[in-house]
Design an enzyme around this catalytic site. Sequence first.
Site, PDB file in Angstrom:
ATOM      1  CG  ASP A 112      31.757  54.534  51.274  1.00 13.35           C
ATOM      2  OD1 ASP A 112      30.821  55.063  50.138  1.00 13.35           O
ATOM      3  OD2 ASP A 112      32.907  53.909  50.421  1.00 13.35           O
ATOM      4  CB  SER A 134      30.746  53.976  45.601  1.00  7.17           C
ATOM      5  OG  SER A 134      30.435  55.929  45.022  1.00  7.17           O
ATOM      6  CD  GLN A 184      28.207  56.010  47.679  1.00  4.53           C
ATOM      7  OE1 GLN A 184      27.177  55.290  48.141  1.00  4.53           O
ATOM      8  NE2 GLN A 184      29.319  56.241  48.476  1.00  4.53           N
TER       9      GLN A 184
END
Length: 199
Positions: A112, A134, A184
């Site tokens: 991430d 996100s 993502q």
Amino acid sequence: MSSPQAPEDGQGCGDRGDPPRDLRSVLVTTVLNLEPLDEDLFRDPNLQKRYPVALNRIAAQEVPIEIKPINPSPLSQLQRMEPKQMFWVRARGYIGEGDMKMHCCVAAYISDYAFLGTAVLPHQWQHKVHFMVSLDHSMWFHTPFRADHWMLYECESPWAGGSRGLVHGRLWRQDGVLAVTCAQEGVIRVKPQVSESKL
């Protein structure tokens, strides 16, 4: 969302996950030079001026992961950047063999970090990110790995628009085996860069 899989024996789809030729050359040429890369990049007295993009992502020294960018872009090349980047990444400290679930959790954290920002790279010289978050993050774990060992994180963004960005990522072990694939989507809101007055 993640999809770890217990190892299976027996017949099924053949193993396939070799790195492409250009990525293979990155693995071969940099995996043995991680310490020199660290010295060359982080001990340069002109670091802040030469590599502002890379430094913005690794400035927070208190994060529990180590990141070493491959070919960080100097300021003069910002207008020609593609929505692609690669890092060597690993957890700080020792995790050990242990439970594979722990390595998967650490890999989720690693994946991430600086991931969604890949979508902004071609526009970084024109816009400043005002808000980024996100919306969803999916991961697929293909083979055992150690999150406390160096892995090559390959990131690319195939699409961005309408305040949204989509990114794909792959974590490769040092031996060239694909360990994790991620995707993502997120919201990215930007503001135009304010140029300084020449008066």
